[in-house]
Motif scaffolding. Structure first.
Motif, PDB file in Angstrom:
ATOM      1  N   VAL A 166      35.788  44.533  40.158  1.00  0.00           N
ATOM      2  CA  VAL A 166      34.863  43.767  39.315  1.00  0.00           C
ATOM      3  C   VAL A 166      33.925  43.051  40.280  1.00  0.00           C
ATOM      4  O   VAL A 166      34.356  42.213  41.085  1.00  0.00           O
ATOM      5  CB  VAL A 166      35.610  42.762  38.410  1.00  0.00           C
ATOM      6  CG1 VAL A 166      34.609  41.900  37.643  1.00  0.00           C
ATOM      7  CG2 VAL A 166      36.531  43.501  37.446  1.00  0.00           C
ATOM      8  N   LEU A 167      32.654  43.428  40.230  1.00  0.00           N
ATOM      9  CA  LEU A 167      31.677  42.868  41.161  1.00  0.00           C
ATOM     10  C   LEU A 167      31.371  41.415  40.784  1.00  0.00           C
ATOM     11  O   LEU A 167      31.634  41.000  39.644  1.00  0.00           O
ATOM     12  CB  LEU A 167      30.400  43.716  41.122  1.00  0.00           C
ATOM     13  CG  LEU A 167      30.569  45.174  41.553  1.00  0.00           C
ATOM     14  CD1 LEU A 167      29.244  45.931  41.415  1.00  0.00           C
ATOM     15  CD2 LEU A 167      31.075  45.275  42.987  1.00  0.00           C
ATOM     16  N   PRO A 168      30.777  40.653  41.704  1.00  0.00           N
ATOM     17  CA  PRO A 168      30.490  39.237  41.400  1.00  0.00           C
ATOM     18  C   PRO A 168      29.588  39.048  40.186  1.00  0.00           C
ATOM     19  O   PRO A 168      29.566  37.979  39.579  1.00  0.00           O
ATOM     20  CB  PRO A 168      29.782  38.744  42.672  1.00  0.00           C
ATOM     21  CG  PRO A 168      30.265  39.655  43.750  1.00  0.00           C
ATOM     22  CD  PRO A 168      30.467  40.994  43.111  1.00  0.00           C
ATOM     23  N   THR A 169      28.855  40.063  39.792  1.00  0.00           N
ATOM     24  CA  THR A 169      28.000  39.959  38.604  1.00  0.00           C
ATOM     25  C   THR A 169      28.750  40.350  37.327  1.00  0.00           C
ATOM     26  O   THR A 169      28.190  40.294  36.231  1.00  0.00           O
ATOM     27  CB  THR A 169      26.810  40.917  38.751  1.00  0.00           C
ATOM     28  OG1 THR A 169      27.329  42.188  39.158  1.00  0.00           O
ATOM     29  CG2 THR A 169      25.797  40.411  39.762  1.00  0.00           C
ATOM     30  N   GLY A 170      29.989  40.818  37.470  1.00  0.00           N
ATOM     31  CA  GLY A 170      30.786  41.183  36.298  1.00  0.00           C
ATOM     32  C   GLY A 170      30.777  42.685  36.009  1.00  0.00           C
ATOM     33  O   GLY A 170      31.490  43.142  35.116  1.00  0.00           O
ATOM     34  N   GLU A 171      29.982  43.442  36.769  1.00  0.00           N
ATOM     35  CA  GLU A 171      30.020  44.901  36.540  1.00  0.00           C
ATOM     36  C   GLU A 171      31.316  45.471  37.121  1.00  0.00           C
ATOM     37  O   GLU A 171      31.836  44.947  38.107  1.00  0.00           O
ATOM     38  CB  GLU A 171      28.851  45.589  37.247  1.00  0.00           C
ATOM     39  CG  GLU A 171      27.501  45.327  36.616  1.00  0.00           C
ATOM     40  CD  GLU A 171      26.398  45.441  37.657  1.00  0.00           C
ATOM     41  OE1 GLU A 171      25.862  46.550  37.802  1.00  0.00           O
ATOM     42  OE2 GLU A 171      26.123  44.436  38.328  1.00  0.00           O
ATOM     43  N   ARG A 203      35.129  37.726  48.841  1.00  0.00           N
ATOM     44  CA  ARG A 203      33.762  37.183  48.770  1.00  0.00           C
ATOM     45  C   ARG A 203      32.801  38.134  48.047  1.00  0.00           C
ATOM     46  O   ARG A 203      31.722  37.710  47.617  1.00  0.00           O
ATOM     47  CB  ARG A 203      33.287  36.937  50.221  1.00  0.00           C
ATOM     48  CG  ARG A 203      31.981  36.210  50.382  1.00  0.00           C
ATOM     49  CD  ARG A 203      32.131  34.758  49.973  1.00  0.00           C
ATOM     50  NE  ARG A 203      30.850  34.046  49.997  1.00  0.00           N
ATOM     51  CZ  ARG A 203      29.947  34.078  49.036  1.00  0.00           C
ATOM     52  NH1 ARG A 203      30.146  34.818  47.953  1.00  0.00           N
ATOM     53  NH2 ARG A 203      28.835  33.373  49.115  1.00  0.00           N
ATOM     54  N   THR A 204      33.212  39.396  47.880  1.00  0.00           N
ATOM     55  CA  THR A 204      32.278  40.398  47.344  1.00  0.00           C
ATOM     56  C   THR A 204      32.763  41.042  46.044  1.00  0.00           C
ATOM     57  O   THR A 204      32.125  41.972  45.553  1.00  0.00           O
ATOM     58  CB  THR A 204      32.059  41.511  48.397  1.00  0.00           C
ATOM     59  OG1 THR A 204      33.356  41.939  48.850  1.00  0.00           O
ATOM     60  CG2 THR A 204      31.227  41.022  49.564  1.00  0.00           C
ATOM     61  N   GLY A 205      33.892  40.569  45.521  1.00  0.00           N
ATOM     62  CA  GLY A 205      34.369  41.135  44.256  1.00  0.00           C
ATOM     63  C   GLY A 205      35.869  41.005  44.131  1.00  0.00           C
ATOM     64  O   GLY A 205      36.564  40.675  45.094  1.00  0.00           O
ATOM     65  N   ILE A 206      36.351  41.250  42.908  1.00  0.00           N
ATOM     66  CA  ILE A 206      37.804  41.213  42.672  1.00  0.00           C
ATOM     67  C   ILE A 206      38.290  42.644  42.478  1.00  0.00           C
ATOM     68  O   ILE A 206      37.860  43.337  41.539  1.00  0.00           O
ATOM     69  CB  ILE A 206      38.158  40.367  41.430  1.00  0.00           C
ATOM     70  CG1 ILE A 206      37.611  38.936  41.603  1.00  0.00           C
ATOM     71  CG2 ILE A 206      39.660  40.363  41.195  1.00  0.00           C
ATOM     72  CD1 ILE A 206      38.008  37.974  40.489  1.00  0.00           C
ATOM     73  N   VAL A 207      39.138  43.077  43.369  1.00  0.00           N
ATOM     74  CA  VAL A 207      39.705  44.419  43.247  1.00  0.00           C
ATOM     75  C   VAL A 207      40.781  44.369  42.166  1.00  0.00           C
ATOM     76  O   VAL A 207      41.666  43.502  42.207  1.00  0.00           O
ATOM     77  CB  VAL A 207      40.295  44.886  44.603  1.00  0.00           C
ATOM     78  CG1 VAL A 207      41.012  46.219  44.454  1.00  0.00           C
ATOM     79  CG2 VAL A 207      39.186  44.980  45.645  1.00  0.00           C
ATOM     80  N   THR A 208      40.685  45.282  41.199  1.00  0.00           N
ATOM     81  CA  THR A 208      41.654  45.259  40.096  1.00  0.00           C
ATOM     82  C   THR A 208      42.655  46.412  40.195  1.00  0.00           C
ATOM     83  O   THR A 208      43.775  46.309  39.721  1.00  0.00           O
ATOM     84  CB  THR A 208      40.915  45.300  38.740  1.00  0.00           C
ATOM     85  OG1 THR A 208      39.857  46.256  38.826  1.00  0.00           O
ATOM     86  CG2 THR A 208      40.343  43.947  38.392  1.00  0.00           C
ATOM     87  N   LYS A 209      42.219  47.543  40.799  1.00  0.00           N
ATOM     88  CA  LYS A 209      43.153  48.659  41.017  1.00  0.00           C
ATOM     89  C   LYS A 209      42.946  49.191  42.430  1.00  0.00           C
ATOM     90  O   LYS A 209      41.822  49.152  42.960  1.00  0.00           O
ATOM     91  CB  LYS A 209      42.893  49.796  40.034  1.00  0.00           C
ATOM     92  CG  LYS A 209      43.174  49.448  38.596  1.00  0.00           C
ATOM     93  CD  LYS A 209      43.170  50.687  37.700  1.00  0.00           C
ATOM     94  CE  LYS A 209      43.387  50.313  36.246  1.00  0.00           C
ATOM     95  NZ  LYS A 209      42.204  49.799  35.567  1.00  0.00           N
ATOM     96  N   LEU A 210      44.037  49.712  42.982  1.00  0.00           N
ATOM     97  CA  LEU A 210      43.976  50.191  44.365  1.00  0.00           C
ATOM     98  C   LEU A 210      44.697  51.535  44.491  1.00  0.00           C
ATOM     99  O   LEU A 210      45.790  51.702  43.945  1.00  0.00           O
ATOM    100  CB  LEU A 210      44.662  49.176  45.284  1.00  0.00           C
ATOM    101  CG  LEU A 210      44.483  49.401  46.776  1.00  0.00           C
ATOM    102  CD1 LEU A 210      43.186  48.736  47.264  1.00  0.00           C
ATOM    103  CD2 LEU A 210      45.654  48.838  47.569  1.00  0.00           C
TER     104      LEU A 210
END
Ligand SMILES: Cc1cc2nc3c(=O)[nH]c(=O)nc-3n(C[C@H](O)[C@H](O)[C@H](O)COP(=O)(O)OP(=O)(O)OC[C@H]3O[C@@H](n4cnc5c(N)ncnc54)[C@H](O)[C@@H]3O)c2cc1C
Length: 456
Positions: A166-171, A203-210
């Motif tokens: 999930v990018l910092p803009t929500g995309e 700092r650049t996004g939230i990783v939700t799956k790996l």
């Protein structure tokens, strides 16, 4: 905001209670606490997305959190805001046995994935760090962690095959083969966008799956410990053992306790095999590689009792966690210096000089990464969190160690905010401009874990 967060995750999974915020304000390290305004525990990627969109609407920071065990205060919300605790996103989505990878949600802990594989796929394993098992696989890989298979396969970040972010803009976006195909097998041959999220401390996004690589788990494991009394030999010992390509993991430890260990460097060599014959063969090759030292009486293998063997073969080693609390009071932090292996002696002497001058409890613990391409030299300082003088001594030792590491040509790993600034001071101007541009491009509202990698 509280009402809006409640509508996203449900009342049970959002908090603004002072006692809960207090728990989320610090970790076991020396960095001073910083209180969040809210803590949330999302269950799905869509919930994470809604939280990030809300943060943009109110221009409030968001900080992703795994096990909060990086010890350098990396999950403290430096500018306040919402801590997003990922632990409820704990599904193991897929294991591809033949292509040897797993797809997991970001909250899956090291202990959970290891236990799952042990039970359902006993011929597969992950490279486990020696961190307590509640540390998350995702955060550990994202911060360039290392573990039991790093000697062969490198940093855990190199084992990432893909991610959903999930990018910092929500995309929401996917990187790696999963951006093109249903299979999460590789980051190549595409432009490697994973680098936009690895080493950035959220700092650049939230990783939700790996997607994470799995490796063969062999039937037999053994451990050998080679002891030297001269630190200038150790980089050659490491080089020789790595050159045999017979060792799965190589670590070195030196510490003043127990008494018999003081003054020695212990190179711990893990060997695995699928038959006893193969195991004995590998151990013989390793012994031969170090024979010069034995003949010259400059080193030798330590006799290990069955109890000692069992202790060293444990994953993760519970003894380490015990050492971490040797001063009582639950304070523990280390500078994990990423260094070329040939700097072992310089790094060792510098560390001794610092601990002797400051009179502080210490242990050095080193893991070889990628067939001796580099090492993670941990200068560990336990302290009692209830004793302010003890905390201050550890803080000083960590700061001096960070500076010394940069001076000798290394880079502090999982650097706390002040150490990030020390790294940036030494960094090439072009690289710094690029870091700034990437952050501004991905996070126009400056909501994603601000205060980290802050280029001034
Ligand atoms: C006794 C002991 C031994 C240790 N041994 C090792 C070892 O052998 N190897 C090793 O690598 N480490 C080791 N560690 C250090 C540390 O515990 C680990 O690196 C741990 O895996 C960090 O994971 P975490 O889930 O606790 O991360 P956290 O501290 O929760 O997060 C780390 C960083 O990642 C960010 N982050 C978290 N989740 C996400 C996400 N989903 N998306 C984007 N960013 C995110 C956070 O904001 C933070 O900046 C050890 C620690 C202890 C106490």
């Amino acid at each position: 905001m509280y009402e809006e967060l409640k509508a996203i995750v449900g009342e049970e999974f959002v908090s603004k209670e002072p006692e809960e915020l207090y728990i989320y304000s610090s970790d076991p390290g020396t960095m001073p606490p910083v209180k969040p305004d809210y803590v949330v525990m999302p269950k799905t990627t869509e919930e994470v997305q809604k939280i990030v969109l809300l943060a943009n609407k109110h221009k409030v920071p968001v900080v992703p959190m795994g096990g909060a065990l990086s010890l350098s205060g990396l999950v403290r919300p430096l500018r306040g805001g919402i801590v997003v605790d990922m632990k409820r996103m704990d599904r193991i989505i897929e294991v591809n046995e033949k292509a040897r990878y797993a797809v997991i949600e970001a909250g899956v802990s090291e202990g959970r994935l290891k236990a799952y594989l042990d039970k359902k796929y006993p011929s597969l394993r992950i490279s486990t760090p020696d961190a307590p098992p509640i540390a998350t696989v995702t955060a550990n890989a994202l911060i360039h962690g290392s573990g039991r298979l790093s000697q062969i396969y490198g940093f855990h970040s190199e084992m990432i095959t893909g991610m959903e972010v999930v990018l910092p803009t929500g995309e929401i976006c996917r990187v790696g083969s999963c951006s093109v195909s249903p299979y999460w097998f590789s980051r190549s041959p595409l432009p490697d966008l994973a680098g936009l999220f690895i080493g950035w401390f959220g700092r650049t996004g939230i990783v939700t799956k790996l997607g994470i690589k799995l490796f063969p788990k062999h039937r037999y494991r053994d451990v050998m410990i080679f002891v030297t009394e001269n630190p200038s030999y150790v980089s050659d010992v490491i080089w020789r053992v790595a050159h045999t390509e017979m060792a799965e993991d190589i670590t070195v430890w030196a510490q003043p306790r127990p008494e018999w260990a003081e003054g020695f460097q212990h190179t711990t060599i893990y060997v695995t095999a699928d038959s006893e014959e193969e195991l004995e063969f590998k151990k013989k090759i390793i012994r031969n590689a170090l024979m010069d030292y034995i003949k010259q009486k400059e080193g030798g293998f330590l006799y290990l009792t069955p109890g000692m063997k069992a202790m060293f073969l444990q994953e993760p080693m519970s003894q380490l966690v015990r050492f971490a609390d040797v001063r009582r009071g639950g304070g523990f932090e280390y500078v994990g210096a990423i260094l070329p292996v040939d700097l072992f002696d310089v790094a060792y002497q510098k560390g001794l000089e610092i601990v002797e001058r400051l009179g502080i409890d210490w242990a050095f613990s080193i893991r070889i990464i990628g067939r001796s391409h580099c090492m993670m030299f941990a200068y560990a300082y336990p302290f009692n969190r209830a004793d302010e003088e003890d905390v201050e001594r550890a803080r000083k030792a960590l700061h001096e160690t960070n500076k010394a590491v940069l001076e000798m040509g290394g880079i502090p790993w999982k650097a706390e905010a002040p150490a990030q600034q020390l790294i940036l001071e030494s960094m090439d101007e072009g690289a710094k401009r690029l870091i700034k541009s990437v952050i501004e491009m991905l996070d126009p509202n400056g909501v994603m874990n601000p205060g980290n990698w802050e280029v001034k």
